[in-house]
Design a protein around this motif. Sequence first.
Motif, short mmCIF file in Angstrom:
data_model
loop_
_atom_site.label_atom_id
_atom_site.label_comp_id
_atom_site.label_asym_id
_atom_site.label_seq_id
_atom_site.Cartn_x
_atom_site.Cartn_y
_atom_site.Cartn_z
N THR A 193 7.30 -16.96 7.91
CA THR A 193 8.48 -17.40 7.17
C THR A 193 9.43 -16.25 6.85
N SER A 194 8.90 -15.05 6.69
CA SER A 194 9.76 -13.89 6.39
C SER A 194 10.26 -13.20 7.66
N MET A 195 9.68 -13.56 8.80
CA MET A 195 10.04 -12.97 10.09
C MET A 195 9.71 -11.47 10.15
N LYS A 196 8.75 -11.02 9.35
CA LYS A 196 8.36 -9.61 9.34
C LYS A 196 6.84 -9.51 9.30
N GLY A 197 6.30 -8.64 10.13
CA GLY A 197 4.87 -8.38 10.11
C GLY A 197 4.52 -7.25 9.16
N LYS A 198 5.43 -6.26 9.08
CA LYS A 198 5.18 -5.11 8.22
C LYS A 198 6.49 -4.35 8.03
N LEU A 199 6.67 -3.81 6.82
CA LEU A 199 7.82 -2.97 6.50
C LEU A 199 7.29 -1.64 5.99
N GLU A 200 7.88 -0.53 6.43
CA GLU A 200 7.46 0.80 5.97
C GLU A 200 8.68 1.59 5.50
N PHE A 201 8.51 2.28 4.37
CA PHE A 201 9.58 3.07 3.79
C PHE A 201 9.03 4.39 3.28
N PRO A 202 9.64 5.52 3.64
CA PRO A 202 9.20 6.80 3.07
C PRO A 202 9.55 6.83 1.58
N PHE A 203 8.71 7.47 0.80
CA PHE A 203 8.95 7.52 -0.64
C PHE A 203 10.25 8.23 -1.00
N THR A 204 10.75 9.10 -0.12
CA THR A 204 12.02 9.77 -0.41
C THR A 204 13.19 8.78 -0.38
N GLN A 232 0.84 -1.19 0.00
CA GLN A 232 0.00 0.00 0.00
C GLN A 232 0.87 1.24 0.00
N ILE A 233 0.30 2.32 -0.51
CA ILE A 233 0.94 3.62 -0.43
C ILE A 233 0.01 4.50 0.39
N ILE A 234 0.50 4.91 1.57
CA ILE A 234 -0.29 5.71 2.49
C ILE A 234 0.60 6.82 3.04
N ASP A 235 0.15 8.07 2.93
CA ASP A 235 0.87 9.22 3.48
C ASP A 235 2.34 9.25 3.04
N ASN A 236 2.57 9.10 1.74
CA ASN A 236 3.92 9.13 1.17
C ASN A 236 4.84 8.05 1.74
N LYS A 237 4.26 6.93 2.14
CA LYS A 237 5.02 5.78 2.61
C LYS A 237 4.60 4.55 1.82
N LEU A 238 5.58 3.70 1.54
CA LEU A 238 5.32 2.39 0.96
C LEU A 238 5.24 1.41 2.12
N ILE A 239 4.13 0.72 2.23
CA ILE A 239 3.91 -0.23 3.32
C ILE A 239 3.76 -1.62 2.72
N VAL A 240 4.64 -2.53 3.14
CA VAL A 240 4.63 -3.91 2.67
C VAL A 240 4.21 -4.79 3.84
N THR A 241 3.13 -5.55 3.66
CA THR A 241 2.64 -6.44 4.71
C THR A 241 2.61 -7.87 4.17
N PRO A 242 3.53 -8.73 4.63
CA PRO A 242 3.46 -10.13 4.23
C PRO A 242 2.12 -10.73 4.69
N GLN A 243 1.57 -11.61 3.87
CA GLN A 243 0.25 -12.16 4.14
C GLN A 243 0.32 -13.61 4.63
N GLY A 244 -0.58 -13.96 5.53
CA GLY A 244 -0.72 -15.34 5.99
C GLY A 244 0.56 -15.92 6.58
N ILE A 245 0.89 -17.13 6.17
CA ILE A 245 2.06 -17.84 6.67
C ILE A 245 3.35 -17.10 6.33
N ASN A 246 3.30 -16.24 5.31
CA ASN A 246 4.49 -15.48 4.91
C ASN A 246 4.98 -14.54 6.00
N LYS A 247 4.10 -14.14 6.93
CA LYS A 247 4.54 -13.32 8.06
C LYS A 247 5.53 -14.10 8.91
#
Length: 115
Positions: A23-34, A6-21
Amino acid sequence: MENKVQIIDNKLIVTPQGINKLTSMKGKLEFPFTHILGATIDEGILDESKGLKGPGTAIPGYWAGTFTKNGEKTFYNIKRSNKPVVIQLQHEYYTRLILGVENPNQLVDTINNNI
């Protein structure tokens, strides 16, 4: 689908889904567009060496988590059957993200049109 992006408030938000949370050891990643340099689709990237895994999962045809190669950290969450979206980052823990998503071409266009 491995990831919801998703792109929210000039941030890229990546949310692994289901079992991928798990296996990837991440619930959510956020990065400013800059900090985003651009996005591409690279069908050959999954054939390259991933580097050292940790933490994460690497089984034939599926990679999830953090991989370090040549001093750079890459976050993978993708199955071989997906078209790989590669997002280049700067000033972040990760140098790039390699993701499987539902509409890869649309995501690449959206990211590149927002930077």
